[in-house]
Scaffold this active site. Structure first.
Site, PDB file in Angstrom:
ATOM      1  N   GLU A   1      39.135  29.861  37.931  1.00 26.02           N
ATOM      2  CA  GLU A   1      39.151  31.212  37.361  1.00 26.02           C
ATOM      3  C   GLU A   1      39.947  31.242  36.066  1.00 26.02           C
ATOM      4  OE1 GLU A   1      42.368  34.200  37.872  1.00 26.02           O
ATOM      5  OE2 GLU A   1      41.109  34.730  39.588  1.00 26.02           O
TER       6      GLU A   1
ATOM      7  N   ASP B   1      33.647  32.918  41.239  1.00 23.94           N
ATOM      8  CA  ASP B   1      34.002  33.672  40.036  1.00 23.94           C
ATOM      9  C   ASP B   1      34.420  32.734  38.916  1.00 23.94           C
ATOM     10  OD1 ASP B   1      36.411  33.027  41.352  1.00 23.94           O
ATOM     11  OD2 ASP B   1      37.433  34.802  40.575  1.00 23.94           O
TER      12      ASP B   1
END
Length: 349
Positions: free
Chosen positions: A60, A117
Protein backbone atom coordinates in the site's frame (compact mmCIF):
# COMPACT_ATOMS: atom_id res chain seq x y z
CA UNK A 1 8.34 -0.57 -33.00
CA UNK A 2 6.03 1.67 -35.01
CA UNK A 3 3.03 -0.44 -34.02
CA UNK A 4 4.09 -0.42 -30.38
CA UNK A 5 4.45 3.37 -30.39
CA UNK A 6 0.94 3.67 -31.81
CA UNK A 7 -0.46 1.35 -29.15
CA UNK A 8 1.44 3.25 -26.48
CA UNK A 9 0.14 6.60 -27.67
CA UNK A 10 -3.45 5.45 -27.88
CA UNK A 11 -3.35 3.64 -24.54
CA UNK A 12 -1.66 6.57 -22.86
CA UNK A 13 -4.12 9.11 -24.20
CA UNK A 14 -7.11 7.04 -23.16
CA UNK A 15 -5.73 6.36 -19.68
CA UNK A 16 -5.05 10.03 -19.09
CA UNK A 17 -8.53 10.93 -20.26
CA UNK A 18 -10.04 8.39 -17.86
CA UNK A 19 -7.89 9.27 -14.86
CA UNK A 20 -9.84 11.66 -12.63
CA UNK A 21 -7.26 13.16 -10.29
CA UNK A 22 -4.43 14.33 -12.47
CA UNK A 23 -3.34 15.69 -15.83
CA UNK A 24 -0.10 14.75 -17.58
CA UNK A 25 2.96 16.89 -16.94
CA UNK A 26 1.26 19.12 -14.40
CA UNK A 27 2.37 19.28 -10.80
CA UNK A 28 -0.55 18.69 -8.45
CA UNK A 29 1.57 18.54 -5.29
CA UNK A 30 3.51 21.54 -4.03
CA UNK A 31 7.25 20.81 -4.42
CA UNK A 32 7.96 21.84 -0.83
CA UNK A 33 5.28 19.49 0.45
CA UNK A 34 6.67 16.62 -1.61
CA UNK A 35 10.18 17.37 -0.34
CA UNK A 36 8.88 17.27 3.25
CA UNK A 37 7.09 13.97 2.60
CA UNK A 38 10.22 12.40 1.11
CA UNK A 39 12.41 13.60 3.96
CA UNK A 40 10.08 11.95 6.46
CA UNK A 41 9.05 8.70 4.76
CA UNK A 42 11.22 7.84 1.72
CA UNK A 43 14.56 6.15 2.35
CA UNK A 44 17.50 6.01 -0.04
CA UNK A 45 16.54 2.53 -1.25
CA UNK A 46 13.12 3.67 -2.43
CA UNK A 47 10.96 2.25 0.32
CA UNK A 48 8.15 4.22 1.95
CA UNK A 49 8.47 3.92 5.73
CA UNK A 50 5.32 3.48 7.78
CA UNK A 51 6.57 5.17 10.94
CA UNK A 52 3.27 4.57 12.71
CA UNK A 53 3.60 0.81 12.24
CA UNK A 54 7.07 -0.10 13.48
CA UNK A 55 8.93 1.31 10.49
CA UNK A 56 7.79 -1.43 8.12
CA UNK A 57 7.05 -0.99 4.45
CA UNK A 58 4.12 -2.48 2.58
CA UNK A 59 2.60 -2.64 -0.87
CA UNK A 60 0.00 0.00 0.00
CA UNK A 61 2.72 2.46 0.99
CA UNK A 62 4.75 1.77 -2.14
CA UNK A 63 1.67 2.28 -4.29
CA UNK A 64 0.80 5.50 -2.52
CA UNK A 65 4.40 6.68 -2.83
CA UNK A 66 4.44 6.02 -6.57
CA UNK A 67 1.10 7.78 -7.04
CA UNK A 68 2.29 10.80 -5.06
CA UNK A 69 5.56 10.94 -7.02
CA UNK A 70 3.52 10.96 -10.22
CA UNK A 71 1.29 13.73 -8.88
CA UNK A 72 4.44 15.65 -7.91
CA UNK A 73 5.62 15.16 -11.52
CA UNK A 74 8.90 13.68 -10.32
CA UNK A 75 10.02 10.77 -12.55
CA UNK A 76 13.26 10.22 -10.63
CA UNK A 77 11.48 9.71 -7.32
CA UNK A 78 8.87 7.53 -9.01
CA UNK A 79 11.57 5.26 -10.43
CA UNK A 80 13.31 5.06 -7.04
CA UNK A 81 10.11 3.88 -5.33
CA UNK A 82 9.25 1.53 -8.19
CA UNK A 83 12.74 -0.02 -8.08
CA UNK A 84 12.28 -1.05 -4.44
CA UNK A 85 8.76 -2.24 -5.16
CA UNK A 86 9.65 -4.49 -8.06
CA UNK A 87 12.83 -5.90 -6.52
CA UNK A 88 11.67 -6.38 -2.93
CA UNK A 89 7.89 -6.92 -3.14
CA UNK A 90 7.08 -8.36 -6.58
CA UNK A 91 8.28 -11.80 -5.54
CA UNK A 92 5.12 -13.87 -5.88
CA UNK A 93 4.63 -16.19 -8.83
CA UNK A 94 1.17 -14.76 -9.60
CA UNK A 95 2.33 -11.24 -10.50
CA UNK A 96 1.07 -9.65 -7.27
CA UNK A 97 3.14 -7.97 -4.56
CA UNK A 98 3.90 -9.40 -1.13
CA UNK A 99 2.40 -6.95 1.30
CA UNK A 100 4.81 -6.69 4.25
CA UNK A 101 8.54 -5.89 4.42
CA UNK A 102 10.22 -5.43 7.80
CA UNK A 103 13.73 -3.93 8.07
CA UNK A 104 14.19 -5.37 11.57
CA UNK A 105 14.16 -9.04 10.56
CA UNK A 106 15.81 -11.28 7.97
CA UNK A 107 14.45 -12.21 5.54
CA UNK A 108 12.69 -8.88 5.35
CA UNK A 109 9.47 -10.22 3.83
CA UNK A 110 7.49 -11.42 6.84
CA UNK A 111 4.16 -12.11 5.13
CA UNK A 112 4.05 -13.31 1.53
CA UNK A 113 0.30 -12.79 1.11
CA UNK A 114 -0.68 -9.85 -1.04
CA UNK A 115 -2.97 -6.90 -0.29
CA UNK A 116 -5.30 -6.00 -3.14
CA UNK A 117 -5.37 -2.28 -2.39
CA UNK A 118 -1.60 -2.15 -2.66
CA UNK A 119 -1.69 -4.06 -5.94
CA UNK A 120 -4.31 -1.69 -7.35
CA UNK A 121 -2.39 1.40 -6.28
CA UNK A 122 0.87 0.14 -7.79
CA UNK A 123 -0.76 -0.79 -11.11
CA UNK A 124 -2.66 2.50 -11.23
CA UNK A 125 0.43 4.61 -10.55
CA UNK A 126 2.38 2.70 -13.20
CA UNK A 127 -0.36 3.30 -15.75
CA UNK A 128 -0.54 7.03 -15.06
CA UNK A 129 3.23 7.48 -15.09
CA UNK A 130 3.67 5.31 -18.18
CA UNK A 131 1.09 7.39 -20.02
CA UNK A 132 2.34 10.78 -18.89
CA UNK A 133 6.03 10.07 -19.39
CA UNK A 134 5.79 7.85 -22.49
CA UNK A 135 7.32 4.88 -20.65
CA UNK A 136 6.32 1.58 -22.23
CA UNK A 137 7.94 -0.44 -19.43
CA UNK A 138 5.64 1.14 -16.86
CA UNK A 139 2.60 0.50 -19.04
CA UNK A 140 3.60 -3.12 -19.61
CA UNK A 141 4.11 -3.63 -15.86
CA UNK A 142 0.76 -1.98 -15.14
CA UNK A 143 -1.04 -4.23 -17.61
CA UNK A 144 0.62 -7.32 -16.16
CA UNK A 145 -0.49 -6.41 -12.64
CA UNK A 146 -4.00 -5.54 -13.81
CA UNK A 147 -4.22 -8.96 -15.44
CA UNK A 148 -3.15 -10.63 -12.19
CA UNK A 149 -5.61 -8.60 -10.12
CA UNK A 150 -8.45 -9.60 -12.43
CA UNK A 151 -7.43 -13.25 -12.40
CA UNK A 152 -6.77 -13.72 -8.70
CA UNK A 153 -8.56 -10.99 -6.72
CA UNK A 154 -11.76 -10.13 -8.59
CA UNK A 155 -14.28 -12.87 -7.77
CA UNK A 156 -17.98 -13.59 -8.22
CA UNK A 157 -19.98 -14.50 -5.13
CA UNK A 158 -23.68 -14.24 -4.28
CA UNK A 159 -24.43 -12.41 -7.48
CA UNK A 160 -21.81 -9.76 -6.80
CA UNK A 161 -18.40 -9.04 -8.28
CA UNK A 162 -16.01 -8.48 -5.39
CA UNK A 163 -12.44 -7.53 -4.62
CA UNK A 164 -11.02 -9.88 -2.03
CA UNK A 165 -8.34 -8.34 0.23
CA UNK A 166 -5.75 -11.01 -0.55
CA UNK A 167 -5.32 -14.29 -2.35
CA UNK A 168 -5.07 -16.30 0.85
CA UNK A 169 -7.32 -16.26 3.88
CA UNK A 170 -10.52 -14.52 2.85
CA UNK A 171 -12.62 -17.25 1.23
CA UNK A 172 -13.97 -20.68 2.16
CA UNK A 173 -12.88 -23.21 3.15
CA UNK A 174 -10.29 -21.30 5.19
CA UNK A 175 -12.86 -18.68 6.17
CA UNK A 176 -16.25 -20.32 6.60
CA UNK A 177 -17.80 -16.84 6.89
CA UNK A 178 -16.17 -15.78 3.62
CA UNK A 179 -15.91 -14.09 1.36
CA UNK A 180 -14.48 -11.34 3.56
CA UNK A 181 -14.09 -7.89 2.03
CA UNK A 182 -12.60 -4.59 3.10
CA UNK A 183 -14.69 -1.80 1.54
CA UNK A 184 -11.75 0.62 1.70
CA UNK A 185 -9.75 -1.58 -0.68
CA UNK A 186 -11.92 -0.43 -3.61
CA UNK A 187 -9.68 2.26 -5.13
CA UNK A 188 -12.49 3.49 -7.35
CA UNK A 189 -10.43 5.90 -9.43
CA UNK A 190 -8.12 3.05 -10.47
CA UNK A 191 -10.81 0.69 -11.74
CA UNK A 192 -11.54 2.42 -15.09
CA UNK A 193 -7.82 2.50 -15.80
CA UNK A 194 -7.54 -1.23 -15.07
CA UNK A 195 -10.35 -1.77 -17.58
CA UNK A 196 -8.35 0.06 -20.23
CA UNK A 197 -5.25 -1.99 -19.53
CA UNK A 198 -7.07 -5.34 -19.49
CA UNK A 199 -10.54 -4.95 -21.01
CA UNK A 200 -13.28 -6.91 -19.24
CA UNK A 201 -16.85 -6.12 -18.23
CA UNK A 202 -15.97 -7.46 -14.78
CA UNK A 203 -14.25 -4.17 -13.93
CA UNK A 204 -17.46 -2.20 -14.33
CA UNK A 205 -19.31 -4.78 -12.28
CA UNK A 206 -16.61 -4.51 -9.60
CA UNK A 207 -17.05 -0.73 -9.51
CA UNK A 208 -20.85 -0.88 -9.42
CA UNK A 209 -21.09 -3.65 -6.83
CA UNK A 210 -18.51 -1.99 -4.61
CA UNK A 211 -20.48 1.25 -4.65
CA UNK A 212 -23.74 -0.58 -4.03
CA UNK A 213 -22.19 -2.34 -1.05
CA UNK A 214 -21.03 0.96 0.42
CA UNK A 215 -24.55 2.29 0.13
CA UNK A 216 -25.96 -0.79 1.88
CA UNK A 217 -23.39 -1.26 4.67
CA UNK A 218 -24.97 0.70 7.52
CA UNK A 219 -23.96 -0.91 10.81
CA UNK A 220 -24.88 0.35 14.26
CA UNK A 221 -26.42 3.64 15.33
CA UNK A 222 -24.08 5.68 13.14
CA UNK A 223 -24.87 3.60 10.01
CA UNK A 224 -21.25 3.10 8.96
CA UNK A 225 -19.44 0.35 7.08
CA UNK A 226 -17.07 -1.95 8.96
CA UNK A 227 -13.42 -2.24 8.02
CA UNK A 228 -13.92 -5.98 7.53
CA UNK A 229 -17.21 -7.42 6.32
CA UNK A 230 -18.46 -11.00 5.97
CA UNK A 231 -20.67 -11.62 2.94
CA UNK A 232 -21.43 -15.28 3.53
CA UNK A 233 -25.10 -14.38 4.05
CA UNK A 234 -26.45 -11.03 5.18
CA UNK A 235 -23.50 -8.59 5.36
CA UNK A 236 -22.12 -8.25 8.88
CA UNK A 237 -18.84 -7.28 10.55
CA UNK A 238 -16.44 -10.16 10.07
CA UNK A 239 -15.42 -12.30 13.03
CA UNK A 240 -11.84 -12.07 14.22
CA UNK A 241 -11.64 -8.34 13.51
CA UNK A 242 -12.70 -5.34 15.57
CA UNK A 243 -16.27 -4.39 14.63
CA UNK A 244 -15.35 -0.82 13.86
CA UNK A 245 -15.27 1.94 11.34
CA UNK A 246 -11.52 2.12 11.67
CA UNK A 247 -8.39 3.57 10.17
CA UNK A 248 -8.98 1.68 6.93
CA UNK A 249 -12.44 3.12 6.39
CA UNK A 250 -11.48 6.73 7.06
CA UNK A 251 -10.15 6.96 3.49
CA UNK A 252 -13.38 5.80 1.82
CA UNK A 253 -14.86 9.31 1.33
CA UNK A 254 -11.57 10.47 -0.19
CA UNK A 255 -11.55 7.58 -2.64
CA UNK A 256 -15.12 8.38 -3.65
CA UNK A 257 -14.43 12.07 -4.25
CA UNK A 258 -11.20 11.41 -6.14
CA UNK A 259 -13.09 9.02 -8.42
CA UNK A 260 -15.65 11.69 -9.25
CA UNK A 261 -18.53 9.77 -7.67
CA UNK A 262 -21.49 12.05 -7.02
CA UNK A 263 -23.63 10.68 -4.19
CA UNK A 264 -24.48 13.37 -1.67
CA UNK A 265 -26.58 11.02 0.44
CA UNK A 266 -23.67 8.60 0.85
CA UNK A 267 -21.22 11.43 1.56
CA UNK A 268 -23.55 12.92 4.15
CA UNK A 269 -24.05 9.62 5.96
CA UNK A 270 -20.33 8.84 6.06
CA UNK A 271 -19.39 12.36 7.13
CA UNK A 272 -21.96 12.52 9.89
CA UNK A 273 -21.21 9.02 11.08
CA UNK A 274 -17.44 9.44 11.35
CA UNK A 275 -17.50 12.93 12.90
CA UNK A 276 -17.55 13.69 16.62
CA UNK A 277 -17.10 16.91 18.59
CA UNK A 278 -15.44 19.93 16.96
CA UNK A 279 -15.97 18.41 13.51
CA UNK A 280 -13.20 15.93 14.24
CA UNK A 281 -13.25 12.49 12.60
CA UNK A 282 -12.83 9.39 14.73
CA UNK A 283 -12.74 5.64 14.55
CA UNK A 284 -16.10 4.33 15.72
CA UNK A 285 -17.25 1.28 17.66
CA UNK A 286 -20.05 0.09 15.43
CA UNK A 287 -22.15 -1.61 18.11
CA UNK A 288 -22.34 1.39 20.42
CA UNK A 289 -21.64 4.25 18.04
CA UNK A 290 -19.08 5.61 20.48
CA UNK A 291 -15.77 7.09 19.31
CA UNK A 292 -12.64 5.00 19.86
CA UNK A 293 -9.70 7.08 18.60
CA UNK A 294 -10.17 10.74 17.79
CA UNK A 295 -8.27 11.66 14.64
CA UNK A 296 -6.93 15.16 15.15
CA UNK A 297 -4.14 15.02 12.54
CA UNK A 298 -4.83 17.35 9.59
CA UNK A 299 -4.40 14.37 7.28
CA UNK A 300 -7.54 12.81 8.74
CA UNK A 301 -9.50 16.02 9.18
CA UNK A 302 -8.98 17.00 5.55
CA UNK A 303 -11.07 14.05 4.36
CA UNK A 304 -14.22 15.70 5.72
CA UNK A 305 -13.06 19.03 4.33
CA UNK A 306 -12.67 17.56 0.84
CA UNK A 307 -16.20 16.18 1.04
CA UNK A 308 -17.49 19.60 2.10
CA UNK A 309 -15.63 21.17 -0.82
CA UNK A 310 -17.13 18.76 -3.34
CA UNK A 311 -20.67 18.82 -1.94
CA UNK A 312 -21.07 22.49 -1.07
CA UNK A 313 -18.02 24.38 -2.34
CA UNK A 314 -16.70 25.05 1.16
CA UNK A 315 -13.10 26.25 1.20
CA UNK A 316 -10.50 24.11 2.95
CA UNK A 317 -9.46 25.64 6.28
CA UNK A 318 -5.91 26.91 6.55
CA UNK A 319 -5.10 24.26 9.16
CA UNK A 320 -5.38 21.43 6.63
CA UNK A 321 -3.76 23.29 3.74
CA UNK A 322 -0.52 23.48 5.72
CA UNK A 323 1.57 20.32 5.34
CA UNK A 324 3.79 19.32 8.27
CA UNK A 325 4.01 15.52 8.08
CA UNK A 326 4.16 13.47 11.26
CA UNK A 327 2.80 9.98 10.57
CA UNK A 328 2.89 8.20 7.21
CA UNK A 329 -0.81 7.39 6.82
CA UNK A 330 -2.46 10.75 7.54
CA UNK A 331 0.34 12.56 5.70
CA UNK A 332 -0.40 10.43 2.64
CA UNK A 333 -4.14 11.12 2.83
CA UNK A 334 -3.44 14.83 3.18
CA UNK A 335 -1.26 14.99 0.06
CA UNK A 336 -3.77 12.96 -1.95
CA UNK A 337 -6.49 15.34 -0.77
CA UNK A 338 -4.53 18.49 -1.56
CA UNK A 339 -3.57 17.14 -4.99
CA UNK A 340 -7.21 16.39 -5.78
CA UNK A 341 -8.45 19.82 -4.71
CA UNK A 342 -5.62 21.53 -6.59
CA UNK A 343 -6.52 19.69 -9.79
CA UNK A 344 -10.30 19.50 -9.60
CA UNK A 345 -11.56 22.11 -7.13
CA UNK A 346 -9.06 25.00 -6.93
CA UNK A 347 -11.96 27.23 -5.86
CA UNK A 348 -11.77 25.51 -2.45
CA UNK A 349 -8.20 26.63 -1.80
Amino acid sequence: MKLWRLVLAICGAVILAAAQPAVAQRTAIDPQAWTAYKAKFLDVNGRIIDNGNGGISHSEGQGYGMLLAYLANNPADFEQIWYFTRTELLLRDDGLAVWKWDPAVTPHVTDTNNASDGDLLIAYALALAGSAWNNKDYLQAAASMARSILAHLVISSGGRTLLIPGVEGYRPPGRKDGPIINPSYWVFEAIPVMALLVPSDRWQKLHDDGLALLRSLQFGPRKLPADWVSLTAKPEPAGGFEAEFGYNSVRIPLYLTRAGIDDKALFSRLQQGMTVEDDEPATIDLATGKPKDRLADPGYRIVNDVVACVVSGTKLPASVRQFAPSLYYPATLQLLSLAFVTEKHPECL
